[in-house]
Design a protein around this motif. Structure first.
Motif, PDB file in Angstrom:
ATOM      1  N   SER A  47      51.354  46.622  51.471  1.00  0.00           N
ATOM      2  CA  SER A  47      50.263  47.591  51.369  1.00  0.00           C
ATOM      3  C   SER A  47      48.973  46.869  51.034  1.00  0.00           C
ATOM      4  O   SER A  47      48.950  45.958  50.199  1.00  0.00           O
ATOM      5  CB  SER A  47      50.581  48.648  50.297  1.00  0.00           C
ATOM      6  N   ILE A  48      47.868  47.303  51.719  1.00  0.00           N
ATOM      7  CA  ILE A  48      46.537  46.759  51.467  1.00  0.00           C
ATOM      8  C   ILE A  48      45.524  47.836  51.824  1.00  0.00           C
ATOM      9  O   ILE A  48      45.751  48.662  52.722  1.00  0.00           O
ATOM     10  CB  ILE A  48      46.284  45.475  52.282  1.00  0.00           C
ATOM     11  N   TYR A  49      44.410  47.886  51.082  1.00  0.00           N
ATOM     12  CA  TYR A  49      43.352  48.852  51.309  1.00  0.00           C
ATOM     13  C   TYR A  49      42.210  48.186  52.063  1.00  0.00           C
ATOM     14  O   TYR A  49      41.914  47.005  51.859  1.00  0.00           O
ATOM     15  CB  TYR A  49      42.839  49.409  49.985  1.00  0.00           C
ATOM     16  N   ALA A  50      41.598  48.941  52.922  1.00  0.00           N
ATOM     17  CA  ALA A  50      40.461  48.427  53.688  1.00  0.00           C
ATOM     18  C   ALA A  50      39.386  47.912  52.746  1.00  0.00           C
ATOM     19  O   ALA A  50      39.055  48.556  51.747  1.00  0.00           O
ATOM     20  CB  ALA A  50      39.895  49.525  54.604  1.00  0.00           C
ATOM     21  N   GLY A  51      38.857  46.730  53.085  1.00  0.00           N
ATOM     22  CA  GLY A  51      37.812  46.134  52.274  1.00  0.00           C
ATOM     23  C   GLY A  51      38.316  45.282  51.131  1.00  0.00           C
ATOM     24  O   GLY A  51      37.520  44.645  50.436  1.00  0.00           O
ATOM     25  N   ASP A  52      39.646  45.240  50.893  1.00  0.00           N
ATOM     26  CA  ASP A  52      40.216  44.452  49.792  1.00  0.00           C
ATOM     27  C   ASP A  52      40.614  43.067  50.273  1.00  0.00           C
ATOM     28  O   ASP A  52      40.901  42.847  51.455  1.00  0.00           O
ATOM     29  CB  ASP A  52      41.442  45.150  49.204  1.00  0.00           C
ATOM     30  N   ASN A  94      56.021  45.399  59.803  1.00  0.00           N
ATOM     31  CA  ASN A  94      54.941  46.271  60.277  1.00  0.00           C
ATOM     32  C   ASN A  94      54.268  46.974  59.108  1.00  0.00           C
ATOM     33  O   ASN A  94      54.925  47.359  58.134  1.00  0.00           O
ATOM     34  CB  ASN A  94      55.480  47.310  61.267  1.00  0.00           C
ATOM     35  N   THR A  95      52.957  47.166  59.235  1.00  0.00           N
ATOM     36  CA  THR A  95      52.215  47.837  58.173  1.00  0.00           C
ATOM     37  C   THR A  95      50.989  48.515  58.764  1.00  0.00           C
ATOM     38  O   THR A  95      50.624  48.285  59.934  1.00  0.00           O
ATOM     39  CB  THR A  95      51.774  46.845  57.080  1.00  0.00           C
ATOM     40  N   VAL A  96      50.343  49.363  57.948  1.00  0.00           N
ATOM     41  CA  VAL A  96      49.111  50.053  58.322  1.00  0.00           C
ATOM     42  C   VAL A  96      48.124  49.873  57.184  1.00  0.00           C
ATOM     43  O   VAL A  96      48.473  50.081  56.005  1.00  0.00           O
ATOM     44  CB  VAL A  96      49.348  51.549  58.596  1.00  0.00           C
ATOM     45  N   VAL A  97      46.880  49.487  57.519  1.00  0.00           N
ATOM     46  CA  VAL A  97      45.846  49.315  56.499  1.00  0.00           C
ATOM     47  C   VAL A  97      45.435  50.694  55.989  1.00  0.00           C
ATOM     48  O   VAL A  97      45.076  51.587  56.783  1.00  0.00           O
ATOM     49  CB  VAL A  97      44.624  48.563  57.070  1.00  0.00           C
ATOM     50  N   GLN A  98      45.478  50.885  54.687  1.00  0.00           N
ATOM     51  CA  GLN A  98      45.168  52.184  54.104  1.00  0.00           C
ATOM     52  C   GLN A  98      43.660  52.330  53.898  1.00  0.00           C
ATOM     53  O   GLN A  98      42.898  51.354  53.924  1.00  0.00           O
ATOM     54  CB  GLN A  98      45.889  52.334  52.757  1.00  0.00           C
TER      55      GLN A  98
END
Length: 825
Positions: free
Chosen positions: A533-538, A609-613
């Motif tokens: 998990s990762i947040y946009a801009g981090d 697989n992942t999706v940027v939160q």
């Protein structure tokens, strides 16, 4: 008729008051009774003949009518006082014994001294006593009159002496065993003492094992008389006093719970009872004192708690013999009836409890473990009670293993005095070569580089003596193992320095020459990747899974991350990773899907697989202001970035991400180390929306953070889903004292008008680091650590102005205008 009723009622009321008075009188000095019985008295040799057999007194728990007692006082040849020995049998509290039940023996005569006497237990007898009295004129008739005059007192004395002697035997066995364990096997002191206390039903203070080694034995053996716990078997063996005549009121009161209240140990209760009861039979010529009879083989070793008197009233030693009744067999039971024991184990112990007299006395004897196979072949294996091992130690060398079934049952048999009895049954298993199965989930899960647990399943676990494996040099190394449950072993495999490949375990068992072999295989586990998990801009993300300590790097959409911090909990790892370059945050946008390429330290790679939160919330601090209530004396804080603790901070925040501020969003405020924190919400009124993008916040630090919070404060936004923004600096919180006044005394010299001594009065003056009358602090006073006074001597200020350095910010000079008053007389 009314007068008779009134008389009876008044009489009952008087009896009740008298009963309460006697109980209180008896209970008050009870703690002072001496239960030590540390004076060594004479010995008396006793053997009991029943039918064609004979036993030493130590093995006789009860007498029967027709038993022949051989009694010989073991007095020294130099005995200067002639003792008259009287053997008396009793038949109840309300039925004085006949003259024929008294046997007189002059111990100083050669016949008695060398050969002893023989007496036969008469029919209807219930108790037996031996009285040793200094020779006087009319002594025999005096002793007979005392017993016949108060038979109930002597019946109860016989019963309580029996109980006290049995309890004292348990206590002595415990004390002796603790000292032997400490001297011979100190490393096993805790384990063996716990088993010892269980076997003997002794109170054990577990806190003694927390003390240093040198203090454990004194702790375990202190307050010895209080260690004996109640024993149902002893209670059954020793009958309670039957209802006696009204003249025996005192003897019956002594057995009531009221009189015996306050005693934890039944041993002390019995001692106090017998001392009081015998006290009721005192005369001007004789006083009766109890003697505990500690039996060992043929000997009754007497212990006294008071020195005998040879002046009137002379002391008569009262010695109890076993009661006359049918045998009450010991209630032995297996600790765990389902436990399977190895019949081939050297030093086999049958765990048993429930009958402490079996372990603390010689009353139980000639024990064997009786076993039979399916063909009817039987054998008796010698067994003996071992209190320190928690059961019976069985000699198994004579058991021919091949002739026995793999599983069979044994029964513990023995004698309680003259009576044989069957004790508990135990499940036994003969040792055989066995097949071991590894739990399926563990067969492919043995990982090198760490410690592993493997569970081996077989029906032969009870006979396992050791588990071994060969190290790199081929040397056999013992492994730690335990029986986790029936038919299963838990083995600890230290594979920190091992290489992956095949591994063999060897399981050794009692009674077999060749060990069982168990083949295993070890692996380098890659771990399991659950999510990233990762947040946009981090620039930071979190990888979740197992064995993530093997991760070397991670790449997502061209951004490379390196491991930063690994935490473990709930059987799962969480690995925090950080991007190498600061520009990586612009390459990851909300909703962007991608594949995470994880590289391990052994160069293997795995994909996830992942999706940027969506980006985490972010706020900007627009403005802030300090609002204070004007006190009598106000401290002017010089640093505009400081917030006095008794003030209130008003500040405006503007939403950046997202562009509007939700009414359900929260603001968290905390100190730098996050020891003190609070949450501001719209609901509690600490947040007010100015518009959709701007929010007005109010912080009352004294109320919301408490009086101990100080230092740098920070804030961050919290979404309704629990997503946290980054911490941002807010303000520096300083605690301020309460200053009330200054009292100054004028100079003692008439020509001088200057003030020479001033005292600052206030509250929480310890919050001041230093105080001065000038801004450069050339004349200052340092407030010491731990200053608790409400007054502080200071130099005379100029124009009511004080200069302060606060303890929470000693680098800033603050001012305060404090009224100066004349010094009080």
């Amino acid at each position: 008729h009314r007068l008779i009723i009134y008389s009876h009622a008044k009489r009952r009321h008087f009896i009740s008051l008298f009963f309460v008075f006697i109980c209180l009188l008896l209970a008050s000095p009870a703690q002072g009774e001496n239960a030590a019985f540390d004076l060594i008295g004479p010995k008396i040799d006793v053997r009991v003949h029943r039918g064609h057999g004979a036993l030493p007194i130590a093995r006789v728990p009860n007498l029967q009518a027709g038993d022949r007692l051989w009694i010989q006082p073991d007095l020294p040849d130099s005995q200067s006082v002639h003792y008259l020995m009287v053997v008396v049998f009793l038949r109840g509290a309300t039925n004085p014994p006949p003259d024929a039940w008294f046997t007189r023996a002059e111990t100083w005569t050669k016949a008695v001294h060398d050969e002893g006497i023989s007496v036969t237990v008469p029919e209807e007898a219930g108790n037996a006593l031996i009285l040793l009295a200094p020779e006087t004129g009319g002594d025999f008739s005096t002793l007979k009159a005392a017993v016949r005059g108060k038979p109930g007192a002597f019946v109860r004395a016989a019963q309580d002496l029996e109980q006290a002697s049995l309890d004292r035997a348990r206590l002595d066995a415990y004390l002796q065993a603790v000292r032997e364990i400490s001297a011979n096997d100190p490393e096993q002191l805790k384990e063996r003492t716990i088993l010892l206390a269980r076997s003997l039903n002794i109170k054990l203070d577990q806190q003694c094992f927390d003390k240093p080694s040198a203090q454990q034995v004194p702790c375990l053996t202190q307050n010895t008389e209080q260690l004996v716990l109640d024993d149902a078997h002893t209670q059954t063996m020793v009958a309670t006093l039957t209802s006696g005549a009204p003249t025996d009121l005192l003897a019956r009161i002594s057995s009531t719970p009221t009189a015996r209240g306050g005693y934890y140990s039944p041993y002390i209760g019995a001692v106090v009872d017998v001392v009081r009861i015998l006290g009721t039979a005192h005369t001007a010529q004789y006083q009766y004192i109890p003697a505990l009879a500690l039996a060992k083989k043929d000997e009754l070793n007497l212990r006294l708690n008071n020195p005998p008197s040879f002046r009137n009233p002379k002391s008569v030693l009262v010695i109890g013999l076993p009661p006359v009744r049918a045998a009450i067999l010991p209630p032995l039971r297996a600790v765990d009836a389902k436990q399977v024991l190895c019949a081939d184990k050297l030093g086999l112990v049958l765990p048993a409890e429930g009958a402490p007299l079996v372990f603390g006395t010689e009353l139980g004897h000639s024990f064997v473990l009786h076993v039979e196979n399916k063909s009817g072949t039987a054998i008796d294996l010698p067994a003996r009670a071992e209190a320190g091992r928690g059961g019976f130690l069985v000699t198994t060398q004579s058991l021919p293993a091949p002739a026995w079934d793999e599983d069979f049952t044994g029964v513990l048999r023995g004698f309680w005095g003259f009576t044989s009895f069957d004790g508990p049954r135990f499940r036994l298993r003969a040792s055989r070569p066995g097949h071991w199965v590894v739990a399926p989930k563990e067969a492919d899960g043995l990982v090198v580089g760490r410690e592993n647990k493997v569970h081996l399943q077989s029906a032969a676990t009870s006979c396992v003596s050791d588990v071994l494996r060969n190290d790199e040099s081929g040397k056999a190394v013992p492994l730690e193992w335990k029986s986790s449950k029936a038919d299963e072993l838990e083995v600890t495999l230290p594979l920190e320095n091992a290489n992956p490949g095949s591994l063999k375990l060897r399981v050794k068992k009692f009674g077999t020459r060749e060990p069982d072999e168990v083949s295993l295989r070890t692996y380098v586990e890659a771990g399991r990747l659950d999510s990233f998990s990762i947040y946009a801009g981090d620039l930071e993300g979190v990888l979740k899974g197992t064995h993530l300590d093997q991760v070397m790097s991670l790449v997502l959409n061209g951004v490379t991350f390196a491991p930063s911090n690994l935490t473990r909990g709930n059987e799962r790892d969480e690995l925090k990773v950080v991007a190498h370059d600061n520009g990586g945050s612009t390459k990851l946008t909300a909703g962007q899907s991608g594949t995470v390429h994880v590289t391990l330290k052994d160069s293997r790679t795995f994909d996830l697989n992942t999706v940027v939160q969506a980006a985490r919330p972010k706020l900007n601090l627009l403005s802030k202001g300090v609002q204070t209530e004007e006190p009598d004396v106000k401290i002017h804080v010089a640093n505009p970035d400081e917030l006095p603790q008794n003030a209130r901070l008003n500040f405006f925040l503007k939403a950046q991400v997202p562009e509007s501020f939700s009414p359900r969003e929260k603001i968290e405020v905390a100190t730098a180390n996050e020891s003190f924190r609070t949450v501001l919400t719209v609901k509690d009124g600490s947040l007010t929306l100015q518009d959709a993008k701007t929010v007005f916040a109010v912080l009352d630090p004294l109320k919301q953070l408490g009086p101990s919070a100080f230092g740098a404060l920070k804030f961050r936004p919290l979404t309704e889903d629990g997503v946290q923004g980054d911490w941002q600096p807010l303000v520096n919180l300083v605690r301020v004292p309460e200053l009330r006044e200054i009292r100054c005394a004028p100079s003692a010299e008439p020509a001088q008008t200057a003030l020479t001594q001033c005292v600052l009065r206030g509250d929480k003056l310890f919050l001041i680091d230093a105080v001065s009358a000038d801004p450069d602090f050339s004349k200052s006073v340092k407030v010491p650590d731990g200053f608790a006074d409400a007054t502080l001597n200071i130099p005379p200020p100029k124009e009511n102005v004080l200069y302060l350095r606060l303890r929470d910010d000693p680098g800033t000079v603050d001012t305060a205008v404090v009224p100066i008053l004349a010094a009080q007389p």
